[in-house]
Every structure is written in C-alpha cells, then in structure tokens.
Design an enzyme around this catalytic site. Structure first.
Site, PDB file in Angstrom:
ATOM      1  N   ASP A 229      -8.240 -88.896  25.828  1.00 37.68           N
ATOM      2  CA  ASP A 229      -8.493 -87.952  27.024  1.00 37.68           C
ATOM      3  C   ASP A 229      -7.404 -87.257  27.624  1.00 37.68           C
ATOM      4  OD1 ASP A 229     -10.113 -86.930  29.152  1.00 37.68           O
ATOM      5  OD2 ASP A 229     -11.535 -88.605  28.896  1.00 37.68           O
TER       6      ASP A 229
ATOM      7  N   ARG B 238     -18.640 -75.492  31.499  1.00 37.70           N
ATOM      8  CA  ARG B 238     -18.562 -74.222  32.218  1.00 37.70           C
ATOM      9  C   ARG B 238     -18.551 -74.472  33.804  1.00 37.70           C
ATOM     10  NH1 ARG B 238     -20.753 -69.156  31.700  1.00 37.70           N
ATOM     11  NH2 ARG B 238     -21.593 -69.657  29.417  1.00 37.70           N
TER      12      ARG B 238
ATOM     13  N   ARG C 226     -17.974 -66.157  30.509  1.00 32.59           N
ATOM     14  CA  ARG C 226     -18.255 -66.603  29.092  1.00 32.59           C
ATOM     15  C   ARG C 226     -17.064 -66.637  28.348  1.00 32.59           C
ATOM     16  NH1 ARG C 226     -22.698 -67.357  25.392  1.00 32.59           N
ATOM     17  NH2 ARG C 226     -21.599 -66.242  23.808  1.00 32.59           N
TER      18      ARG C 226
ATOM     19  N   ASN D  96     -12.132 -73.194  24.977  1.00 38.30           N
ATOM     20  CA  ASN D  96     -12.368 -74.335  23.885  1.00 38.30           C
ATOM     21  C   ASN D  96     -11.870 -73.853  22.683  1.00 38.30           C
ATOM     22  OD1 ASN D  96     -14.279 -76.211  25.061  1.00 38.30           O
ATOM     23  ND2 ASN D  96     -15.669 -74.559  25.562  1.00 38.30           N
TER      24      ASN D  96
ATOM     25  N   VAL E  53     -19.172 -82.595  18.886  1.00 39.02           N
ATOM     26  CA  VAL E  53     -20.212 -82.646  19.790  1.00 39.02           C
ATOM     27  C   VAL E  53     -20.265 -81.584  20.863  1.00 39.02           C
ATOM     28  CG1 VAL E  53     -21.485 -84.084  21.321  1.00 39.02           C
ATOM     29  CG2 VAL E  53     -20.461 -85.018  19.037  1.00 39.02           C
ATOM     30  N   GLY E  54     -18.980 -81.438  21.329  1.00 43.13           N
ATOM     31  CA  GLY E  54     -18.617 -80.679  22.667  1.00 43.13           C
ATOM     32  C   GLY E  54     -18.925 -79.230  22.197  1.00 43.13           C
ATOM     33  N   ASN E  55     -19.641 -78.565  23.277  1.00 44.22           N
ATOM     34  CA  ASN E  55     -20.089 -77.358  23.297  1.00 44.22           C
ATOM     35  C   ASN E  55     -19.207 -76.124  23.589  1.00 44.22           C
ATOM     36  OD1 ASN E  55     -22.815 -77.572  22.312  1.00 44.22           O
ATOM     37  ND2 ASN E  55     -23.295 -78.498  24.269  1.00 44.22           N
TER      38      ASN E  55
ATOM     39  N   ASP F  55     -31.228 -82.344  18.468  1.00 41.10           N
ATOM     40  CA  ASP F  55     -32.489 -81.538  18.311  1.00 41.10           C
ATOM     41  C   ASP F  55     -33.497 -81.865  17.336  1.00 41.10           C
ATOM     42  OD1 ASP F  55     -30.923 -79.300  20.207  1.00 41.10           O
ATOM     43  OD2 ASP F  55     -29.439 -79.705  18.372  1.00 41.10           O
TER      44      ASP F  55
ATOM     45  N   ARG G  60     -35.238 -84.897  18.604  1.00 40.24           N
ATOM     46  CA  ARG G  60     -36.149 -84.257  19.664  1.00 40.24           C
ATOM     47  C   ARG G  60     -37.637 -83.661  19.151  1.00 40.24           C
ATOM     48  NH1 ARG G  60     -31.663 -81.383  23.179  1.00 40.24           N
ATOM     49  NH2 ARG G  60     -31.012 -82.791  24.667  1.00 40.24           N
TER      50      ARG G  60
ATOM     51  N   HIS H 120     -26.960 -74.774  17.746  1.00 41.40           N
ATOM     52  CA  HIS H 120     -27.297 -75.830  18.963  1.00 41.40           C
ATOM     53  C   HIS H 120     -27.597 -75.187  20.195  1.00 41.40           C
ATOM     54  CE1 HIS H 120     -27.605 -79.480  21.313  1.00 41.40           C
ATOM     55  NE2 HIS H 120     -26.608 -79.005  21.935  1.00 41.40           N
TER      56      HIS H 120
HETATM   57  N1  LIG Z   1     -24.439 -81.074  20.207  1.00 47.53           N
HETATM   58  C1  LIG Z   1     -25.126 -81.911  21.195  1.00 47.53           C
HETATM   59  O1  LIG Z   1     -26.440 -82.148  20.723  1.00 47.53           O
HETATM   60  C2  LIG Z   1     -24.562 -82.251  22.429  1.00 47.53           C
HETATM   61  C3  LIG Z   1     -25.546 -82.995  23.156  1.00 47.53           C
HETATM   62  C4  LIG Z   1     -24.954 -83.349  24.527  1.00 47.53           C
HETATM   63  C5  LIG Z   1     -23.812 -83.180  25.114  1.00 47.53           C
HETATM   64  N2  LIG Z   1     -23.224 -82.076  24.160  1.00 47.53           N
HETATM   65  C6  LIG Z   1     -21.720 -81.641  24.869  1.00 47.53           C
HETATM   66  O2  LIG Z   1     -20.905 -82.727  24.692  1.00 47.53           O
HETATM   67  C7  LIG Z   1     -19.894 -82.529  25.641  1.00 47.53           C
HETATM   68  C8  LIG Z   1     -19.535 -83.899  26.407  1.00 47.53           C
HETATM   69  O3  LIG Z   1     -20.581 -84.215  27.113  1.00 47.53           O
HETATM   70  P1  LIG Z   1     -20.632 -85.475  28.224  1.00 47.53           P
HETATM   71  O4  LIG Z   1     -21.839 -85.416  28.840  1.00 47.53           O
HETATM   72  O5  LIG Z   1     -19.693 -86.545  27.499  1.00 47.53           O
HETATM   73  O6  LIG Z   1     -19.215 -84.940  29.171  1.00 47.53           O
HETATM   74  P2  LIG Z   1     -18.446 -85.440  30.147  1.00 47.53           P
HETATM   75  O7  LIG Z   1     -17.650 -84.482  30.827  1.00 47.53           O
HETATM   76  O8  LIG Z   1     -18.882 -86.705  30.536  1.00 47.53           O
HETATM   77  O9  LIG Z   1     -17.225 -86.080  29.087  1.00 47.53           O
HETATM   78  C9  LIG Z   1     -16.396 -85.313  28.322  1.00 47.53           C
HETATM   79  C10 LIG Z   1     -14.917 -86.291  28.406  1.00 47.53           C
HETATM   80  O10 LIG Z   1     -13.926 -85.208  27.505  1.00 47.53           O
HETATM   81  C11 LIG Z   1     -12.651 -85.190  28.228  1.00 47.53           C
HETATM   82  N3  LIG Z   1     -12.187 -84.174  27.744  1.00 47.53           N
HETATM   83  C12 LIG Z   1     -12.097 -82.862  28.197  1.00 47.53           C
HETATM   84  N4  LIG Z   1     -11.080 -82.038  27.664  1.00 47.53           N
HETATM   85  C13 LIG Z   1     -10.522 -82.933  26.769  1.00 47.53           C
HETATM   86  C14 LIG Z   1      -9.525 -82.474  25.769  1.00 47.53           C
HETATM   87  N5  LIG Z   1      -8.810 -81.417  25.597  1.00 47.53           N
HETATM   88  N6  LIG Z   1      -9.009 -83.588  24.973  1.00 47.53           N
HETATM   89  C15 LIG Z   1      -9.709 -84.732  25.132  1.00 47.53           C
HETATM   90  N7  LIG Z   1     -10.611 -84.925  25.991  1.00 47.53           N
HETATM   91  C16 LIG Z   1     -11.041 -84.106  26.658  1.00 47.53           C
HETATM   92  C17 LIG Z   1     -12.853 -85.206  29.752  1.00 47.53           C
HETATM   93  O11 LIG Z   1     -11.918 -85.655  30.588  1.00 47.53           O
HETATM   94  C18 LIG Z   1     -14.251 -86.164  29.613  1.00 47.53           C
HETATM   95  O12 LIG Z   1     -13.827 -87.524  29.795  1.00 47.53           O
HETATM   96  C19 LIG Z   1     -20.357 -81.294  26.288  1.00 47.53           C
HETATM   97  O13 LIG Z   1     -19.654 -80.089  26.053  1.00 47.53           O
HETATM   98  C20 LIG Z   1     -21.738 -81.242  26.082  1.00 47.53           C
HETATM   99  O14 LIG Z   1     -22.262 -79.731  26.397  1.00 47.53           O
HETATM  100  C21 LIG Z   1     -23.320 -81.667  22.974  1.00 47.53           C
HETATM  101  C1  LIG Z   2     -24.547 -71.551  20.775  1.00 51.51           C
HETATM  102  O1  LIG Z   2     -25.062 -72.665  21.356  1.00 51.51           O
HETATM  103  C2  LIG Z   2     -23.984 -73.296  22.197  1.00 51.51           C
HETATM  104  C3  LIG Z   2     -24.387 -74.776  22.868  1.00 51.51           C
HETATM  105  O2  LIG Z   2     -25.760 -74.533  23.447  1.00 51.51           O
HETATM  106  C4  LIG Z   2     -23.768 -72.131  23.303  1.00 51.51           C
HETATM  107  O3  LIG Z   2     -22.969 -72.820  24.468  1.00 51.51           O
HETATM  108  C5  LIG Z   2     -23.335 -70.928  22.898  1.00 51.51           C
HETATM  109  O4  LIG Z   2     -23.419 -69.914  23.888  1.00 51.51           O
HETATM  110  C6  LIG Z   2     -24.355 -70.476  21.707  1.00 51.51           C
HETATM  111  N1  LIG Z   2     -23.989 -69.056  21.178  1.00 51.51           N
HETATM  112  C7  LIG Z   2     -24.320 -67.960  21.681  1.00 51.51           C
HETATM  113  C8  LIG Z   2     -23.596 -66.887  21.198  1.00 51.51           C
HETATM  114  O5  LIG Z   2     -25.133 -67.757  22.510  1.00 51.51           O
END
Ligand SMILES: NC(=O)c1ccc[n+]([C@@H]2O[C@H](COP(=O)([O-])OP(=O)(O)OC[C@H]3O[C@@H](n4cnc5c(N)ncnc54)[C@H](O)[C@@H]3O)[C@@H](O)[C@H]2O)c1
Ligand SMILES: *[C@@H]1O[C@H](CO)[C@@H](O)[C@H](O)[C@H]1NC(C)=O
Ligand SMILES: *[C@@H]1O[C@H](CO)[C@@H](O)[C@H](O)[C@H]1NC(C)=O
Ligand SMILES: *[C@@H]1O[C@H](CO)[C@@H](O)[C@H](O)[C@H]1NC(C)=O
Length: 314
Positions: free
Chosen positions: A23, A73, A79, A86, A110-112, A140, A143, A168
């Site tokens: 982290d 965000r 944007r 990211n 996983v991170g968006n 998804d 779901r 996603h």
């Molecule tokens: N793909 C999917 O299906 C899906 C589903 C749910 C959430 N998400 C995305 O997953 C991400 C995490 O969600 P969450 O609810 O756990 O968020 P959260 O904020 O609870 O946890 C994120 C963690 O990452 C840490 N972090 C931030 N920048 C970092 C870096 N550069 N290096 C290491 N750690 C870092 C933060 O300090 C925090 O502890 C979000 O981007 C969310 O949109 C994706």
């Molecule tokens: C693609 O999906 C991600 C996750 O939901 C979103 O953040 C991103 O904006 C989407 N891309 C575009 C170009 O809309």
C-alpha cells in the site's frame, strides 16, 4: 475489497500462501490493522504476511499479483487527469513485475479502469507473456448468471455459459445467446428457460451494466464482498481450470484474431482454462444485435487506450 478477500481465503486457496501486501506509505498504519485481523483469522494455509510500501519487496518472486489499488475519482477531477494518474501507477507496478516477479506470474488487475490499467501493466512488463495478464470481469459474469437464475427460480450453479464482452463498464455486453439453464432436469437454452425475450434484451442487460452503480447507491460504498468473491473465482479457475463444457469471462489481451475485436486491447471474452492456459471459446454465432454491442464497447476501449498510451510515453 481486500478485507473481504482475506475473509474468503480459506475458501479460495488450496495451497499454502505467503501474502505480500503493498500500500502507499500513509496507509501503512491501516495495513498494520489488516495484518492483525489476518493473524486473528488463524487461516490454515496462510504461512506469512509481509506488509510493505516498497514495490521491490511486494513483487519479489511473485506467483500471483492481484492489483487492486488504483487512483479513485475525486471531486472535480478531469477524466484525463484520472487516467494519467492511473497510467503512472500501473506503469510503475508493471515495471516492478517485470523486474522482480517470476516470469510465470499471473497478474489480475481489478483497480479501475481495469481493462486499460491491465493493458498498461502488460506493456510495462515486456518480459512476461501477455497471456499472463487479465482483468476482472468475473463479477459482471456472476451478476449476469445470478440475474438469470433468480428469474428462473434455480440456483446460480444451474446457469452456465453467460458471456461478458468488452469493457468492465456500463457499455459491457452481457450475452446470453449461448447460456444454458438446467431446469426441472433438462438443459434449456436461456431464451427458452426465461421465455421473455424483451426482458433478456432490455432490463436484464441494463441491470448487469448498471449493477455497480446500484450497489454504490444503496450501500454508499462500492461492491466489496462480491468483488472479492469474483477475484477468488477468477484466480481459482486460472489455477485449476474451468469445468468441462463450461466457460467463464475475463478481460484478456486481444490479438485481433477472435470475434473481429481489434488488436492491442484488454477485452473481456468467453474463455476455457486448462493447465493454467486460457483459450478463447471459438465458433460462437454472433447475431447483429450482439455485434453492435460488442463493437460499441471495443470503440470505447480504443479511445481510452490511445489516451493512456500517449501518457505512457511521457
Ligand atoms: N473490476 C471489477 O469488477 C471491480 C469491482 C469492484 C471494484 N473495482 C475497483 O477496485 C478498486 C479498489 O476498490 P476498493 O473498494 O478495494 O477500494 P479501497 O479504496 O477500499 O482500497 C484501495 C486500496 O488501494 C490502495 N492504493 C492506492 N494507490 C495505491 C498504489 N499506488 N499502490 C498500492 N496501493 C494503492 C489504497 O491506499 C487502498 O488501501 C477500485 O478502483 C474499484 O473501482 C473493480
Ligand atoms: C471502461 O470501464 C472502466 C471501469 O468501469 C471505466 O472507468 C472507463 O471509463 C471505461 N472506459 C471508457 C472509455 O468509458
Ligand atoms: C441438472 O439438474 C439435475 C437435477 O435437477 C441434475 O441431476 C443434473 O446433474 C443437472 N445437470 C447439470 C448439467 O448441472
Ligand atoms: C503464462 O506464461 C507461461 C510461460 O511463462 C505459460 O506457460 C502460461 O500458459 C501462461 N499463462 C496463461 C494463463 O496463459
């Protein structure tokens, strides 16, 4: 997500594991609390926990990387600025994977924005095969599966072969043209089981596409438990394979050779997995309805890729 994931560890791992938890520095005290809770779970397979804010420690000799931390965000953030932040995170983590992880590492982003972050990570780790990078669309997929199951009054396990195509996001295309439902002892095509084409082509798709937002609206927090479960499902399938005759969905590197999806995108496809190697399910019929939805989500990803890759160079 991480806390929910850890509480599922007993269910989703079958091998002894060492957790390396990365982290950012200001979060290290919080991470200490997570470590305490992990210890308190007395998980049978957890052999060691290493909390750190250093990539060279976190990525050393990894077999599996689950990249959850991205820039959220913030109020008033453009944007483009968000995407740039990211790109910087995933460029750095990709380079660290390239340098420190095993070449066979399986990387799940996983991170968006998960698809584009995954592409940037893969591009920043050129010594690791592109096939070893994937992004999470299993949530998804789950779901979609559950929506059909609820509608038919069967357990989710009786619904197979739904597909998530594309990004996603709300342009993803949940496709049930190849989905089967096991009802009253026989296997039916999804359209025959549901008997409501208007729902399947309308509200069903919208519900799956908008589900993330609906959870946030209700919970005031984003999906955590279901995302953690999807991460377990995704990684378990990579490790032990998908069941015979079934496929799952994941965001993978498109080489331009499947379903006329443009190359150099991380795009969600139907896949089957065996021996830790995925293959895109081939030869599925795609009608005009599906085609236009698959193309729309690809167009969105191309635009985002081009902006992100431009940031990669600077
Ligand atoms: N793909 C999917 O299906 C899906 C589903 C749910 C959430 N998400 C995305 O997953 C991400 C995490 O969600 P969450 O609810 O756990 O968020 P959260 O904020 O609870 O946890 C994120 C963690 O990452 C840490 N972090 C931030 N920048 C970092 C870096 N550069 N290096 C290491 N750690 C870092 C933060 O300090 C925090 O502890 C979000 O981007 C969310 O949109 C994706
Ligand atoms: C693609 O999906 C991600 C996750 O939901 C979103 O953040 C991103 O904006 C989407 N891309 C575009 C170009 O809309
Ligand atoms: C379908 O359901 C029946 C019981 O209702 C079960 O015996 C059978 O194994 C199921 N088939 C599949 C493919 O899950
Ligand atoms: C990852 O790369 C290795 C080669 O290093 C390969 O054998 C394996 O099949 C790849 N994994 C996936 C999931 O494609």
């Amino acid at each position: 997500i991480c806390s929910s994931f850890f509480s599922l560890l007993k269910r989703c791992t079958w091998l002894p594991i060492i957790l390396l938890l990365l982290d950012i520095t200001p979060m290290l005290p919080v991470l200490e609390g997570v470590v305490m809770e992990l210890q308190d779970c007395s998980l049978p397979l957890l052999r060691d926990i290493v909390p750190t804010d250093k990539e060279e420690v976190a990525f050393k000799d990894l077999d599996v990387a689950i990249l959850v931390g991205s820039m959220p965000r913030k109020e008033g953030m453009e944007r483009k600025d968000l995407l740039k932040a990211n790109v910087n995170i995933f460029k750095s983590q990709g380079a660290a994977l390239d340098k420190y992880a095993k070449k066979t590492v399986k990387v799940l982003v996983v991170g968006n924005p998960a698809n584009t972050n995954c592409l940037i990570t893969a591009k920043s780790a050129p010594s690791i095969p592109k096939e070893n990078f994937s992004c999470l669309t299993r949530l998804d997929h789950n779901r979609a599966r559950s929506q059909v199951a609820i509608r038919c009054g069967v357990p989710a396990t009786q619904v197979t072969n739904v597909i998530i195509w594309g990004n996603h996001s709300s342009t993803q295309y949940p496709d049930v043209h190849h989905c089967k439902v096991n009802m009253s002892g026989s296997e039916l095509a999804c359209f025959d089981a549901v008997k409501d084409d208007a729902w399947l082509k309308g509200d069903f798709i919208a519900t799956v596409q908008q589900r993330g937002a609906a959870v946030i609206k209700a919970r005031k927090l984003s999906s955590a438990m279901s995302a953690a479960k999807a991460i377990c499902d995704h990684m378990r399938d990579i490790w032990v394979g998908t069941p015979e005759g079934e496929f799952t969905s994941m965001g993978i590197y498109s080489t331009g050779n499947a379903y006329a999806v443009p190359e150099d995108l991380i795009y969600s496809f139907p896949v089957q997995i065996k021996d830790k190697t995925w293959k895109i399910v081939e030869g599925l019929a795609i009608n005009d309805f599906s085609r236009s939805k698959m193309d729309a989500t690809a167009a969105e990803l191309m635009e985002e890729r081009d902006t992100a890759v431009a940031f990669l160079g600077v």
